[in-house]
Scaffold this motif. Structure first.
Motif: not given
Length: 586
Positions: A139-151, A326-331
């Motif tokens: 849930v949360e870690q995958t959601e952290a990818l949002d800003g990386y790809f959308s913005r 945030a995205a790299r940390a989530a990965v």
């Protein structure tokens, strides 16, 4: 709980993203090529229109104030400026929509793949993990990818191209202003990168703490009743509060670095814009002459309009720069939780794991023969092997009772036959190695009902319908009757439509077992594996349940684990399991 609690992580373990993590994150972009391309192209096109808009506006001002052109003759340029503003607004909206679509598509694919990984790993693996931590990753870690790809990705191209392009466009108009902007603009990404290293480390630390807190809180919530019975509710509440304070501290650390990044940007942006403004102002006042000729109003005003715009893409990019960290940390957290980064190919989950046909043809499925062994299985928490040379042969359509003391390996054997555990040794169902069975076909033909069946929050009918989601009310009612659910459901206010709490709270163990058996009657399996299906029933109910079960299992293969000699005698064949192998058969 102190600063070195179990929720904390030593910053020394925080390493930069590995090449595999970077490659995995980059490969996710292939799942949404078209939306990402649109989200990337729109800001670039809007930047080109901005140059034209600024030039027209500067031209209109010089025409009106210097050349004295009548206002009605400027309606054409002003209308063009208005049209350009509206077009740029539409492009900004399109870029945001495309970026959001790309991020949602990628997050959906990641969550689908992580769920597929969990299902493939099976309960033997998930039982060793912290469930709250896995849920946090999905849930949360995958959601952290949002800003990386959308913005971040869409505006990253604009930040890399537009400042340099704007500066080069200004150079022919005014060499000094162009050089000033061209010199200061590249300094911003350089200092942002330096700050970004700290932001990524802080984000990794924050997400690790957040994932651990998710598991910490979920475990306490699941065991709340036990904690209250042992008088530990107050102490654990304080522990959760202290853990939350740790997370708050980590969140503020990330925000501090994000604000520092913004401060660096604003400093150089203000320096560049102020330098251009001072230079043009002094040139108009006659205190500075570096051009060799007079600076026109159109040229000067164009440079003043474009100077802030040189830094605008960088400002916008800086607001999204922490999304990369945030995205790299989530990965990194996904890889740590799952032990690997699962391959994501964009194939729907139903095609990855198969989608069994829940509407079966009339008539019972043919029984499935079992030929296993010798099988061997050891677990880390057991001193000796659970199964040690077990050999088992059951003919298609045969009904067998499996007996043995607690810990003899009966439940483990059922899980192996259902491919929920893996044992050493040959195992065939219908002369086909179990490992070669397609997942969808195996789940369609093999049904396992454990001692503690899982019930969802909802009605009794909803839980029965899990066996066949599109079963009609009449089919659900018939399955409930055959499993002896109807007698206790009729005593409830709304019968089968009565709601039960999560995990079946509100039902006894025997009632929950009967609800699970009712699911079986909506299926058409060839192999039925049951673990103590009548353990919590009185004699009369047990006899009724067994009658219905044996009637349904006619022609199918049935392997039933029981401690009851009375139940075992109702089946034609009995096998005694002891010391990890079959000791006797009758």
């Amino acid at each position: 709980m102190n600063s070195r609690s179990s929720l904390e992580y030593d910053p020394a373990i925080l390493r930069p993203a590995t090449p595999d993590q970077t490659r995995w994150l980059r490969d996710l972009a292939h799942l949404a090529r078209l939306p990402l391309a649109l989200a990337t192209a729109a800001p670039l096109l809007a930047g080109g229109l901005l140059v034209l808009q600024s030039w027209l506006l500067a031209h209109a001002l010089e025409a009106g104030f210097v050349q004295g052109i009548a206002p009605d003759e400027l309606l054409g340029p002003l209308a063009a400026i208005a049209l350009l503003i509206l077009t740029r607004a539409a492009l900004a909206w399109a870029a945001e929509r495309a970026g959001t679509l790309a991020a949602e598509r990628i997050k959906h694919a990641v969550r689908r793949t992580l769920m597929h990984t969990l299902l493939t790993a099976g309960p033997a693996w998930t039982r060793r993990q912290v469930s709250g931590e896995l849920a946090g990753v999905v849930v949360e870690q995958t959601e952290a990818l949002d800003g990386y790809f959308s913005r971040y990705l869409p505006y990253g191209a604009a930040a890399a191209i537009l400042p340099v392009a704007f500066s080069l466009i200004i150079l022919p108009v005014d060499l000094v202003a162009g050089l000033l902007l061209l010199t200061t603009a590249p300094l911003i990404p350089l200092f942002m990168a330096l700050v970004g290293w700290g932001a990524e480390a802080a984000s990794r630390h924050h997400l690790k703490t957040f994932a651990r807190l998710s598991g910490f809180f979920a475990d306490r919530l699941r065991g709340l009743s036990t904690l209250k019975l042992h008088g530990r509710a107050e102490a654990e509440s304080e522990a959760v509060a202290e853990a939350s304070d740790i997370l708050r501290t980590r969140t503020l650390a990330v925000l501090r670095i994000a604000f520092l990044s913004s401060a660096v940007l604003e400093f150089f942006a203000a320096l560049g814009v102020a330098g251009v403004a001072v230079y043009i102002g002094l040139s108009y006042l006659g205190y500075l002459d570096l051009r060799g000729q007079a600076l026109s109003l159109q040229a000067g005003f164009f440079c003043l309009l474009m100077a802030p715009e040189v830094y605008a893409p960088l400002r916008q990019f800086a607001a999204y720069y922490h999304d990369r960290a945030a995205a790299r940390a989530a990965v990194a957290q996904i890889e740590e939780s799952f032990g690997t980064l699962p391959a994501i190919d964009g194939v729907p989950l139903e095609q990855q794991i198969g989608s069994p046909d829940v509407r079966h043809p009339p008539g019972p499925a043919a029984g499935i023969a079992i030929h296993a062994g010798p099988l061997r299985l050891s677990l880390p928490d057991r001193t000796g092997p659970i199964l040690d040379g077990l050999a088992l042969s059951i003919q298609a359509g045969e009904h067998v009772a499996l007996l043995g003391s607690s810990g003899a390996g009966k439940t483990t054997l059922l899980e192996i036959l259902a491919r929920l555990r893996t044992a050493e040794g040959p195992l065939k169902l219908d002369e086909r190695p179990l490992a070669e069975w397609p997942e969808a076909h195996l789940r369609d033909q093999v049904v396992l009902i454990g001692q503690r069946p899982f019930l969802l929050q909802g009605t009794i009918a909803d839980n029965i319908r899990l066996g066949c989601p599109d079963a009609s009310p009449a089919e659900v009612a018939d399955a409930a009757r055959r499993a002896c659910v109807t007698p206790f459901a009729d005593r409830l206010p709304r019968g089968l439509d009565s709601r039960i709490d999560p995990r079946g709270h509100g039902l006894s163990g025997g009632q929950a077992q009967r609800v699970a058996l009712a699911r079986l009657y909506l299926r058409n399996p060839g192999l039925i594996l049951l673990d103590e299906p009548t353990a919590h029933l009185d004699d009369d109910t047990r006899a009724a349940v067994l009658d219905g079960l044996l009637s349904f299992a006619r022609g199918r293969t049935l392997l039933l684990v029981t401690h009851s000699p009375a139940v075992a005698r109702t089946l034609p064949r009995r096998i005694l399991l002891a010391n990890g192998r079959i000791e006797a058969t009758a």
